[in-house]
Design a protein around this motif. Structure first.
Motif, PDB file in Angstrom:
ATOM      1  N   TYR A 161      33.077  27.165  37.999  1.00 12.57           N
ATOM      2  CA  TYR A 161      32.016  28.127  37.715  1.00 12.57           C
ATOM      3  C   TYR A 161      31.131  28.345  38.942  1.00 12.57           C
ATOM      4  O   TYR A 161      30.825  29.487  39.300  1.00 12.57           O
ATOM      5  CB  TYR A 161      31.170  27.650  36.525  1.00 12.57           C
ATOM      6  CG  TYR A 161      29.959  28.516  36.296  1.00 12.57           C
ATOM      7  CD1 TYR A 161      30.063  29.682  35.539  1.00 12.57           C
ATOM      8  CD2 TYR A 161      28.728  28.201  36.860  1.00 12.57           C
ATOM      9  CE1 TYR A 161      28.967  30.505  35.350  1.00 12.57           C
ATOM     10  CE2 TYR A 161      27.627  29.020  36.676  1.00 12.57           C
ATOM     11  CZ  TYR A 161      27.746  30.166  35.912  1.00 12.57           C
ATOM     12  OH  TYR A 161      26.656  30.975  35.739  1.00 12.57           O
TER      13      TYR A 161
ATOM     14  N   TRP B 223      44.044  21.593  35.269  1.00 15.17           N
ATOM     15  CA  TRP B 223      44.967  22.300  34.403  1.00 15.17           C
ATOM     16  C   TRP B 223      46.178  21.422  34.073  1.00 15.17           C
ATOM     17  O   TRP B 223      47.240  21.572  34.635  1.00 15.17           O
ATOM     18  CB  TRP B 223      45.411  23.596  35.085  1.00 15.17           C
ATOM     19  CG  TRP B 223      46.032  24.596  34.172  1.00 15.17           C
ATOM     20  CD1 TRP B 223      47.341  24.977  34.152  1.00 15.17           C
ATOM     21  CD2 TRP B 223      45.382  25.349  33.168  1.00 15.17           C
ATOM     22  NE1 TRP B 223      47.547  25.922  33.203  1.00 15.17           N
ATOM     23  CE2 TRP B 223      46.357  26.170  32.571  1.00 15.17           C
ATOM     24  CE3 TRP B 223      44.074  25.409  32.681  1.00 15.17           C
ATOM     25  CZ2 TRP B 223      46.055  27.057  31.520  1.00 15.17           C
ATOM     26  CZ3 TRP B 223      43.780  26.286  31.656  1.00 15.17           C
ATOM     27  CH2 TRP B 223      44.773  27.088  31.096  1.00 15.17           C
TER      28      TRP B 223
ATOM     29  N   ILE C 181      46.696  30.214  35.673  1.00 12.97           N
ATOM     30  CA  ILE C 181      47.744  30.923  34.954  1.00 12.97           C
ATOM     31  C   ILE C 181      49.067  30.246  35.301  1.00 12.97           C
ATOM     32  O   ILE C 181      49.478  30.243  36.461  1.00 12.97           O
ATOM     33  CB  ILE C 181      47.754  32.416  35.345  1.00 12.97           C
ATOM     34  CG1 ILE C 181      46.381  33.037  35.035  1.00 12.97           C
ATOM     35  CG2 ILE C 181      48.881  33.147  34.631  1.00 12.97           C
ATOM     36  CD1 ILE C 181      46.177  34.423  35.611  1.00 12.97           C
TER      37      ILE C 181
ATOM     38  N   GLY D  39      36.922  35.988  40.024  1.00 14.77           N
ATOM     39  CA  GLY D  39      37.302  35.008  39.009  1.00 14.77           C
ATOM     40  C   GLY D  39      38.215  33.965  39.616  1.00 14.77           C
ATOM     41  O   GLY D  39      38.700  34.122  40.740  1.00 14.77           O
TER      42      GLY D  39
ATOM     43  N   PHE E 160      45.400  32.685  41.997  1.00 16.93           N
ATOM     44  CA  PHE E 160      44.243  32.183  41.250  1.00 16.93           C
ATOM     45  C   PHE E 160      43.236  33.284  40.910  1.00 16.93           C
ATOM     46  O   PHE E 160      42.387  33.103  40.040  1.00 16.93           O
ATOM     47  CB  PHE E 160      43.563  31.053  42.029  1.00 16.93           C
ATOM     48  CG  PHE E 160      44.444  29.843  42.160  1.00 16.93           C
ATOM     49  CD1 PHE E 160      44.447  28.857  41.182  1.00 16.93           C
ATOM     50  CD2 PHE E 160      45.308  29.712  43.236  1.00 16.93           C
ATOM     51  CE1 PHE E 160      45.284  27.758  41.280  1.00 16.93           C
ATOM     52  CE2 PHE E 160      46.148  28.609  43.355  1.00 16.93           C
ATOM     53  CZ  PHE E 160      46.138  27.624  42.368  1.00 16.93           C
ATOM     54  N   MET E 161      43.306  34.409  41.593  1.00 18.57           N
ATOM     55  CA  MET E 161      42.510  35.600  41.269  1.00 18.57           C
ATOM     56  C   MET E 161      43.432  36.805  41.446  1.00 18.57           C
ATOM     57  O   MET E 161      43.421  37.475  42.471  1.00 18.57           O
ATOM     58  CB  MET E 161      41.284  35.723  42.190  1.00 18.57           C
ATOM     59  CG  MET E 161      40.334  36.846  41.762  1.00 18.57           C
ATOM     60  SD  MET E 161      38.828  36.923  42.766  1.00 18.57           S
ATOM     61  CE  MET E 161      39.157  38.400  43.741  1.00 18.57           C
TER      62      MET E 161
ATOM     63  N   TYR F  54      41.384  31.630  38.017  1.00 24.31           N
ATOM     64  CA  TYR F  54      42.169  31.409  36.810  1.00 24.31           C
ATOM     65  C   TYR F  54      43.288  30.405  37.050  1.00 24.31           C
ATOM     66  O   TYR F  54      43.834  30.322  38.142  1.00 24.31           O
ATOM     67  CB  TYR F  54      42.781  32.739  36.343  1.00 24.31           C
ATOM     68  CG  TYR F  54      41.754  33.820  36.177  1.00 24.31           C
ATOM     69  CD1 TYR F  54      41.059  33.957  34.990  1.00 24.31           C
ATOM     70  CD2 TYR F  54      41.455  34.686  37.229  1.00 24.31           C
ATOM     71  CE1 TYR F  54      40.087  34.935  34.839  1.00 24.31           C
ATOM     72  CE2 TYR F  54      40.489  35.669  37.090  1.00 24.31           C
ATOM     73  CZ  TYR F  54      39.807  35.788  35.897  1.00 24.31           C
ATOM     74  OH  TYR F  54      38.848  36.760  35.762  1.00 24.31           O
TER      75      TYR F  54
END
Length: 144
Positions: free
Chosen positions: A2, A140, A115, A111, A59-60, A113
């Motif tokens: 964050y 993750w 994924i 962002g 990642f983005m 992420y």
């Protein structure tokens, strides 16, 4: 994570002004995220090399933001005669790639992420050398 994303938002917002290239702002957000993830131990190595390799795509996978107008994703993100594909250094779907003008309304939405398929793709490629797998699995666990 964050805090890294928030730092990217703030870095971009401090630089936004007429005459600035939104593509450069996209790259700035990626660089800040990479720097913060190196500091957090998720990534290892040279941020410049990570930028050249396109690590942040994994990642983005989206662009930094877009213009707002009559539609949520307003048209006109590129100057007439310019297209997304004209800049092969940006793999993400960057909806705005132009020099900003006064009174443009633009979003700043970086962002970060996790994924599965994009992480697995990065790990299987030469980009995997930049990823600290032990730290990755803390963030993750489903990819371990």
């Amino acid at each position: 994570v964050y805090e890294a994303v928030w730092d990217a938002v703030q870095a971009v917002e401090h630089k936004l002004r007429p005459g600035v290239s939104y593509k450069d702002m996209h790259r700035l957000s990626q660089r800040v995220l990479l720097e913060r993830m190196v500091a957090a131990g998720l990534f290892v190595g040279s941020v410049d090399e990570m930028m050249s390799a396109g690590l942040m795509f994994h990642f983005m996978p989206h662009g930094l933001g877009h213009q707002l107008g009559l539609d949520v994703h307003d048209v006109g993100g590129y100057a007439p005669g310019s297209f997304r594909k004209d800049d092969p250094s940006i793999k993400e779907n960057l909806r705005c790639g132009r020099e900003l003008k006064e009174n443009m309304v633009i979003t700043v939405e970086p962002g970060f992420y996790f994924i599965d398929y994009l992480i697995e793709e990065a790990l299987a490629s030469s980009k995997g050398k930049f990823i600290n797998k032990e730290k990755l699995y803390e963030f993750w666990p489903s990819v371990s």
